[in-house]
Enzyme design. Sequence first.
Site, PDB file in Angstrom:
ATOM      1  N   ASN A  80      30.346  53.778  -3.509  1.00  0.00           N
ATOM      2  CA  ASN A  80      31.647  53.977  -2.847  1.00  0.00           C
ATOM      3  C   ASN A  80      32.279  52.598  -2.673  1.00  0.00           C
ATOM      4  O   ASN A  80      31.852  51.821  -1.824  1.00  0.00           O
ATOM      5  CB  ASN A  80      31.401  54.662  -1.495  1.00  0.00           C
ATOM      6  CG  ASN A  80      32.666  54.775  -0.671  1.00  0.00           C
ATOM      7  OD1 ASN A  80      33.763  54.468  -1.131  1.00  0.00           O
ATOM      8  ND2 ASN A  80      32.506  55.212   0.580  1.00  0.00           N
ATOM      9  N   TRP A  81      33.290  52.311  -3.486  1.00  0.00           N
ATOM     10  CA  TRP A  81      33.903  50.975  -3.443  1.00  0.00           C
ATOM     11  C   TRP A  81      34.911  50.842  -2.309  1.00  0.00           C
ATOM     12  O   TRP A  81      35.498  49.762  -2.123  1.00  0.00           O
ATOM     13  CB  TRP A  81      34.574  50.666  -4.795  1.00  0.00           C
ATOM     14  CG  TRP A  81      33.611  50.562  -5.937  1.00  0.00           C
ATOM     15  CD1 TRP A  81      32.244  50.651  -5.865  1.00  0.00           C
ATOM     16  CD2 TRP A  81      33.914  50.345  -7.318  1.00  0.00           C
ATOM     17  NE1 TRP A  81      31.690  50.512  -7.115  1.00  0.00           N
ATOM     18  CE2 TRP A  81      32.690  50.320  -8.038  1.00  0.00           C
ATOM     19  CE3 TRP A  81      35.100  50.176  -8.030  1.00  0.00           C
ATOM     20  CZ2 TRP A  81      32.618  50.135  -9.416  1.00  0.00           C
ATOM     21  CZ3 TRP A  81      35.034  49.984  -9.418  1.00  0.00           C
ATOM     22  CH2 TRP A  81      33.805  49.959 -10.100  1.00  0.00           C
ATOM     23  N   LYS A  82      35.144  51.915  -1.592  1.00  0.00           N
ATOM     24  CA  LYS A  82      36.070  51.893  -0.439  1.00  0.00           C
ATOM     25  C   LYS A  82      37.408  51.254  -0.834  1.00  0.00           C
ATOM     26  O   LYS A  82      37.817  51.354  -1.977  1.00  0.00           O
ATOM     27  CB  LYS A  82      35.416  51.199   0.760  1.00  0.00           C
ATOM     28  CG  LYS A  82      34.033  51.799   1.042  1.00  0.00           C
ATOM     29  CD  LYS A  82      33.463  51.446   2.374  1.00  0.00           C
ATOM     30  CE  LYS A  82      32.100  52.137   2.543  1.00  0.00           C
ATOM     31  NZ  LYS A  82      31.534  51.976   3.853  1.00  0.00           N
ATOM     32  N   HIS A 127      33.938  61.632   4.544  1.00  0.00           N
ATOM     33  CA  HIS A 127      33.271  60.361   4.842  1.00  0.00           C
ATOM     34  C   HIS A 127      33.589  59.982   6.293  1.00  0.00           C
ATOM     35  O   HIS A 127      34.688  60.238   6.785  1.00  0.00           O
ATOM     36  CB  HIS A 127      33.769  59.278   3.875  1.00  0.00           C
ATOM     37  CG  HIS A 127      32.980  58.020   3.980  1.00  0.00           C
ATOM     38  ND1 HIS A 127      33.210  57.090   4.966  1.00  0.00           N
ATOM     39  CD2 HIS A 127      31.939  57.556   3.242  1.00  0.00           C
ATOM     40  CE1 HIS A 127      32.335  56.103   4.812  1.00  0.00           C
ATOM     41  NE2 HIS A 127      31.556  56.364   3.777  1.00  0.00           N
ATOM     42  N   GLU A 154      24.832  60.739   6.097  1.00  0.00           N
ATOM     43  CA  GLU A 154      25.164  59.348   6.405  1.00  0.00           C
ATOM     44  C   GLU A 154      25.321  59.190   7.916  1.00  0.00           C
ATOM     45  O   GLU A 154      26.418  59.406   8.450  1.00  0.00           O
ATOM     46  CB  GLU A 154      26.473  58.950   5.719  1.00  0.00           C
ATOM     47  CG  GLU A 154      26.417  58.961   4.219  1.00  0.00           C
ATOM     48  CD  GLU A 154      27.417  57.969   3.613  1.00  0.00           C
ATOM     49  OE1 GLU A 154      27.005  57.154   2.796  1.00  0.00           O
ATOM     50  OE2 GLU A 154      28.602  58.002   3.984  1.00  0.00           O
ATOM     51  N   SER A 173      23.781  51.612   4.539  1.00  0.00           N
ATOM     52  CA  SER A 173      23.209  50.269   4.312  1.00  0.00           C
ATOM     53  C   SER A 173      22.116  50.245   3.247  1.00  0.00           C
ATOM     54  O   SER A 173      21.195  49.424   3.324  1.00  0.00           O
ATOM     55  CB  SER A 173      22.664  49.684   5.623  1.00  0.00           C
ATOM     56  OG  SER A 173      23.701  49.556   6.568  1.00  0.00           O
ATOM     57  N   GLY A 231      27.539  51.909  -0.205  1.00  0.00           N
ATOM     58  CA  GLY A 231      28.826  51.270   0.045  1.00  0.00           C
ATOM     59  C   GLY A 231      28.779  49.807  -0.369  1.00  0.00           C
ATOM     60  O   GLY A 231      28.891  49.459  -1.544  1.00  0.00           O
TER      61      GLY A 231
HETATM   62  P1  PGA Z   1      27.138  51.109   3.312  1.00  0.00           P
HETATM   63  O1  PGA Z   1      28.217  52.302   3.189  1.00  0.00           O
HETATM   64  O2  PGA Z   1      26.155  51.303   2.177  1.00  0.00           O
HETATM   65  O3  PGA Z   1      27.932  49.860   3.180  1.00  0.00           O
HETATM   66  O4  PGA Z   1      26.475  51.269   4.639  1.00  0.00           O
HETATM   67  C1  PGA Z   1      27.813  53.601   2.875  1.00  0.00           C
HETATM   68  C2  PGA Z   1      29.015  54.481   2.880  1.00  0.00           C
HETATM   69  O5  PGA Z   1      29.961  54.198   3.622  1.00  0.00           O
HETATM   70  O6  PGA Z   1      29.060  55.491   2.144  1.00  0.00           O
END
Ligand code: PGA
Length: 260
Positions: A9-11, A94, A166, A214, A235
């Site tokens: 997930n590149w946000k 999400h 999550e 994470s 993420g």
């Molecule tokens: P993160 O994000 O791996 O940076 O904790 C996960 C996500 O938001 O899907």
Amino acid sequence: MRKKIIAGNWKMHLNASQASLLLHRLHERIKIHRDIEVVLAPSSLVLQPLSLQIDRRKFRLAAQNAYHKDQGAYTGEVSFTMLQDLVHYAIIGHSERRIHFNEDLETVRDKVSASVRNGITPILCVGEKENERKAGETKIVIHDQLVTAVSNLTAQEVSNMVIAYEPVWAISTFGGELAKPDVVAKELVYIRKQIADLYGEKVSKQVRVLYGGSVDDQIVSGYLDLPDCNGVLVGGASLNYHKFSGIVDKAYTLNKKDDS
Ligand code: PGA
């Protein structure tokens, strides 16, 4: 056995040229793996150019969000209908959408329905916040998010979807406390139990359940080793091609071990 999913997930990171460069680097490092689906979720702006560049034997694209109406006077929105030819998957519900954009249970349900209606497989995210965890409400939160989100779907549609557990407190941008695999294991079992209660054992075995929070190349094996875990949603580490391709390698090695 259904394919494992390693999803990035590149946000709201990477413009078109940065995203193209990251895809290029990942393409160089990641081999075609029969039993693993590598899914990339860039910003919606970048889906179109990446869809032209992508090697479909190696990667699949996902949207990070879309609007639940198919078309109309909804200024600023992109519909699942518009994404149909571009993506296989859509991340829905999400925690950043639920928290920053006030997406409630019914909105998430409508998005899940719209996604399925348009032939896009939902990756439904569920998970409790830190205060809910402390109050012992983890299971009720997961139950409400899950049961509402799937309430318009048939058993067949649920068996094809993906659910990502999550916990909000474990997501890097919300605190990033590492969730211990044995804690995660219990919630993955609980998610399958909810699906079994609603749709039966067969569907509950078929639905793919991921972990996210994470995850990086150093700790991913602890989650992928769990019997109920069909992959991970990543993420921060998905923006780093060493780390993300390292995660794919770990999944590949574990799969090979299972086969032998
Ligand atoms: P993160 O994000 O791996 O940076 O904790 C996960 C996500 O938001 O899907």
